[in-house]
Design an enzyme around this catalytic site. Structure first.
Site, PDB file in Angstrom:
ATOM      1  N   ARG A  69      11.209  31.024 -22.057  1.00 55.24           N
ATOM      2  CA  ARG A  69      11.292  32.055 -23.103  1.00 55.24           C
ATOM      3  C   ARG A  69      10.113  32.139 -24.058  1.00 55.24           C
ATOM      4  NH1 ARG A  69      16.975  30.233 -24.969  1.00 55.24           N
ATOM      5  NH2 ARG A  69      15.969  28.361 -24.193  1.00 55.24           N
ATOM      6  N   ARG A  71      13.775  39.170 -18.609  1.00 53.81           N
ATOM      7  CA  ARG A  71      15.153  38.829 -18.987  1.00 53.81           C
ATOM      8  C   ARG A  71      15.889  39.985 -19.655  1.00 53.81           C
ATOM      9  NH1 ARG A  71      18.807  36.742 -19.021  1.00 53.81           N
ATOM     10  NH2 ARG A  71      19.190  34.987 -20.386  1.00 53.81           N
ATOM     11  N   TYR A  78      27.745  18.028 -17.199  1.00 55.92           N
ATOM     12  CA  TYR A  78      27.934  19.473 -17.424  1.00 55.92           C
ATOM     13  C   TYR A  78      29.238  19.971 -16.811  1.00 55.92           C
ATOM     14  CZ  TYR A  78      23.434  20.381 -19.583  1.00 55.92           C
ATOM     15  OH  TYR A  78      22.391  20.403 -20.472  1.00 55.92           O
ATOM     16  N   ASP A 134      17.659  26.529 -11.787  1.00 49.79           N
ATOM     17  CA  ASP A 134      18.318  25.712 -12.801  1.00 49.79           C
ATOM     18  C   ASP A 134      19.044  24.577 -12.111  1.00 49.79           C
ATOM     19  OD1 ASP A 134      18.874  26.051 -15.907  1.00 49.79           O
ATOM     20  OD2 ASP A 134      20.603  25.083 -14.993  1.00 49.79           O
ATOM     21  N   ARG A 177       9.752  23.542 -18.019  1.00 47.58           N
ATOM     22  CA  ARG A 177      10.096  24.882 -18.534  1.00 47.58           C
ATOM     23  C   ARG A 177       8.858  25.749 -18.780  1.00 47.58           C
ATOM     24  NH1 ARG A 177      15.378  24.587 -21.323  1.00 47.58           N
ATOM     25  NH2 ARG A 177      16.591  23.583 -19.711  1.00 47.58           N
TER      26      ARG A 177
HETATM   27  O1  CP3 Z   1      10.684  24.031 -15.628  1.00 51.91           O
HETATM   28  C1  CP3 Z   1      10.687  25.205 -15.220  1.00 51.91           C
HETATM   29  O2  CP3 Z   1       9.929  26.104 -15.672  1.00 51.91           O
HETATM   30  C2  CP3 Z   1      11.603  25.565 -14.068  1.00 51.91           C
HETATM   31  C3  CP3 Z   1      12.849  26.115 -14.420  1.00 51.91           C
HETATM   32  C4  CP3 Z   1      13.935  25.270 -15.049  1.00 51.91           C
HETATM   33  C5  CP3 Z   1      14.918  25.827 -15.903  1.00 51.91           C
HETATM   34  N1  CP3 Z   1      15.841  24.879 -16.137  1.00 51.91           N
HETATM   35  C6  CP3 Z   1      14.915  27.205 -16.387  1.00 51.91           C
HETATM   36  C7  CP3 Z   1      15.734  27.558 -17.554  1.00 51.91           C
HETATM   37  C8  CP3 Z   1      14.264  23.928 -14.856  1.00 51.91           C
HETATM   38  C9  CP3 Z   1      13.510  22.843 -14.098  1.00 51.91           C
HETATM   39  C10 CP3 Z   1      15.491  23.701 -15.540  1.00 51.91           C
HETATM   40  C11 CP3 Z   1      16.191  22.413 -15.513  1.00 51.91           C
HETATM   41  C12 CP3 Z   1      17.370  22.232 -16.367  1.00 51.91           C
HETATM   42  N2  CP3 Z   1      18.359  23.126 -16.627  1.00 51.91           N
HETATM   43  C13 CP3 Z   1      17.696  21.021 -17.001  1.00 51.91           C
HETATM   44  C14 CP3 Z   1      16.906  19.738 -16.889  1.00 51.91           C
HETATM   45  C15 CP3 Z   1      15.706  19.733 -17.742  1.00 51.91           C
HETATM   46  C16 CP3 Z   1      15.994  19.627 -19.212  1.00 51.91           C
HETATM   47  O3  CP3 Z   1      15.575  20.534 -19.929  1.00 51.91           O
HETATM   48  O4  CP3 Z   1      16.582  18.630 -19.597  1.00 51.91           O
HETATM   49  C17 CP3 Z   1      18.885  21.229 -17.702  1.00 51.91           C
HETATM   50  C18 CP3 Z   1      19.608  20.209 -18.561  1.00 51.91           C
HETATM   51  C19 CP3 Z   1      19.305  22.565 -17.442  1.00 51.91           C
HETATM   52  C20 CP3 Z   1      20.538  23.234 -17.914  1.00 51.91           C
HETATM   53  C21 CP3 Z   1      20.203  24.332 -18.833  1.00 51.91           C
HETATM   54  N3  CP3 Z   1      19.636  25.525 -18.446  1.00 51.91           N
HETATM   55  C22 CP3 Z   1      20.394  24.360 -20.237  1.00 51.91           C
HETATM   56  C23 CP3 Z   1      20.979  23.219 -21.064  1.00 51.91           C
HETATM   57  C24 CP3 Z   1      19.940  25.591 -20.673  1.00 51.91           C
HETATM   58  C25 CP3 Z   1      20.039  26.139 -22.056  1.00 51.91           C
HETATM   59  C26 CP3 Z   1      19.091  25.480 -22.980  1.00 51.91           C
HETATM   60  C27 CP3 Z   1      17.920  26.353 -23.187  1.00 51.91           C
HETATM   61  O5  CP3 Z   1      16.791  25.863 -23.129  1.00 51.91           O
HETATM   62  O6  CP3 Z   1      18.148  27.530 -23.426  1.00 51.91           O
HETATM   63  C28 CP3 Z   1      19.437  26.293 -19.555  1.00 51.91           C
HETATM   64  C29 CP3 Z   1      18.824  27.609 -19.548  1.00 51.91           C
HETATM   65  C30 CP3 Z   1      17.460  27.772 -18.961  1.00 51.91           C
HETATM   66  N4  CP3 Z   1      17.020  27.169 -17.805  1.00 51.91           N
HETATM   67  C31 CP3 Z   1      16.430  28.606 -19.457  1.00 51.91           C
HETATM   68  C32 CP3 Z   1      15.341  28.475 -18.579  1.00 51.91           C
HETATM   69  C33 CP3 Z   1      14.035  29.185 -18.656  1.00 51.91           C
HETATM   70  C34 CP3 Z   1      16.546  29.520 -20.681  1.00 51.91           C
HETATM   71  C35 CP3 Z   1      17.650  30.494 -20.483  1.00 51.91           C
HETATM   72  C36 CP3 Z   1      17.304  31.964 -20.600  1.00 51.91           C
HETATM   73  O7  CP3 Z   1      16.380  32.457 -19.960  1.00 51.91           O
HETATM   74  O8  CP3 Z   1      18.024  32.619 -21.324  1.00 51.91           O
END
Ligand code: CP3
Length: 369
Positions: A35, A44, A158, A82, A31
């Site tokens: 954010r 965003r 999911y 994602d 990540r």
């Molecule tokens: O790592 C990176 O910078 C690349 C981008 C990336 C995102 N999600 C961006 C994201 C990657 C590799 C993921 C993988 C992902 N997504 C996983 C596996 C890794 C982990 O954290 O366990 C999972 C379970 C998801 C599903 C997901 N996406 C969830 C549960 C959430 C909400 C939780 C949160 O952190 O807000 C997201 C949203 C998400 N994916 C965000 C980002 C930057 C934040 C959302 C936003 O911008 O509003």
């Protein structure tokens, strides 16, 4: 069709992933485009989450944000996307509000039959491939580009829960109540992950990571039954597919958070990711030599919360992490990719992230004498 890309000038990540000794540990952060970065929050304000994923220019821009901010400090870029784009490709609607939300989750095995049998991965996920190609060109060889996919079990969870869930009760109930239908669903997800990951290498990804973030919800037996066979299929079939298409056989990483490390290692990925609950010294003892006599590279594993602890704590804990990984490798900096034990969280000060990266550069090298 192989594409022409600028030559790589920093291959530390790829060398460590192949089990080699490195002058210091390569470092990136799950990540890292997220954010905690004001420039990400700014983008965003005017763009929805999946709109960014679907726009190759926006996805490239976001992927590049941490690379620009931490120039010379980060050793990899990870494509902004994602894991939930795979259920979308399978015909499910997912929105981000603010966490992921499925409008019509799977309730019973009969719901699986409503999903289209054939998924045209090029058509449904071609936007990710375009984003990878554009990002790889934009990176101009500065650092390698990581592609990724969710793992079948985590994606199934999911698709059934319809979003995040504390207990995973609905999805785990499927495993116990409908084991055969669960396996069929897992096979279908696996088929898509394989094609998706091969397509990512064709588009420019130089290392692939599979996120099984919910592996720890399963008992070792259930992990062996409902996660491991599909993770193995992915590793085997991605390597075979890359070979058949004459694409580079890129290193594969498995982040099976909470799974027993020896089981995760048995899936035959080049690297396994560790969270902060594991001591790399113990993991190395369990995993070294168990697959074809080779050293499995370890990735991780600082507790992400350390980044809230202030400079003194960050420096102290990075030193502790470096010592642990050096000990695990008999005093060398070898077969280790430094990272957090899970994703960086939204409240981290970007300057503290910078300090973390600087500390890894400083303390991960082992003095030669
Ligand atoms: O790592 C990176 O910078 C690349 C981008 C990336 C995102 N999600 C961006 C994201 C990657 C590799 C993921 C993988 C992902 N997504 C996983 C596996 C890794 C982990 O954290 O366990 C999972 C379970 C998801 C599903 C997901 N996406 C969830 C549960 C959430 C909400 C939780 C949160 O952190 O807000 C997201 C949203 C998400 N994916 C965000 C980002 C930057 C934040 C959302 C936003 O911008 O509003």
């Amino acid at each position: 069709m192989t594409q022409e890309f600028p030559a790589l000038t920093n291959d530390l990540l790829l060398r460590a992933a192949r089990g080699e000794q490195t002058e210091r540990a390569p470092v990136w952060v799950m990540r890292q485009a997220g954010r905690y970065l004001p420039e990400f929050r700014k983008t965003r304000e005017t763009h929805e989450f999946f709109e960014i994923c679907r726009s190759p220019t926006l996805a490239t821009e976001i992927t590049m944000q941490p690379i620009r901010r931490y120039a010379g400090l980060l050793d990899a870029a990870i494509i902004f996307s994602d894991i939930l784009v795979v259920p979308q490709a399978m015909g499910m609607e997912v929105i981000m509000n603010p966490g992921p939300h499925f409008t019509d989750p799977l309730n019973t095995p009969a719901d699986v039959e409503k999903l289209p049998r054939e998924v045209d991965v090029e058509k449904e996920l071609g936007y990710v491939f375009e984003a990878l190609t554009l990002t790889r060109k934009t990176l101009a060889g500065q650092v390698p580009l990581i592609g990724f996919s969710g793992a079948p079990w985590t994606l199934m969870m999911y698709m059934i829960e319809g979003g995040g869930s504390q207990t995973r009760q609905k999805s785990k109930t499927w495993l116990f109540k409908y084991p055969e239908a669960s396996k069929q669903l897992l096979e279908r997800i696996t088929d898509i992950c394989v094609q998706y990951l091969i397509g990512q290498v064709n588009a420019g990804a130089q290392l692939l990571q599979v996120f099984d973030s919910n592996a720890g919800d399963l008992s070792p037996y259930d992990f062996s039954t409902f996660a491991l066979p599909y993770l193995k299929r992915i590793a085997d079939e991605v390597r075979e597919g890359l070979k058949a298409r004459q694409l580079p056989i890129v290193p594969l990483t498995l982040f099976a958070k909470g799974a027993p490390p020896s089981l995760a290692a048995s899936a035959k990925y080049d690297t396994i990711g560790l969270d902060w609950t594991l001591d790399p010294r113990d993991v190395a003892k369990l995993t070294d030599g168990i697959i074809d006599g080779r050293t499995i590279t370890l990735q991780g594993n600082l507790d992400p919360v350390v980044l809230y602890g202030g400079r003194e704590a960050i420096e102290r804990e990075v030193k502790r992490m470096c010592n642990a990984f050096h000990d695990a490798r008999g005093g060398a900096c070898k077969a280790w990719i430094a990272n957090l034990g899970h994703g960086i969280t939204p409240g981290v000060n970007p300057e503290d992230m910078k300090f973390f990266l600087e500390c890894v550069h400083k303390y991960s090298a082992v003095p030669s004498s």
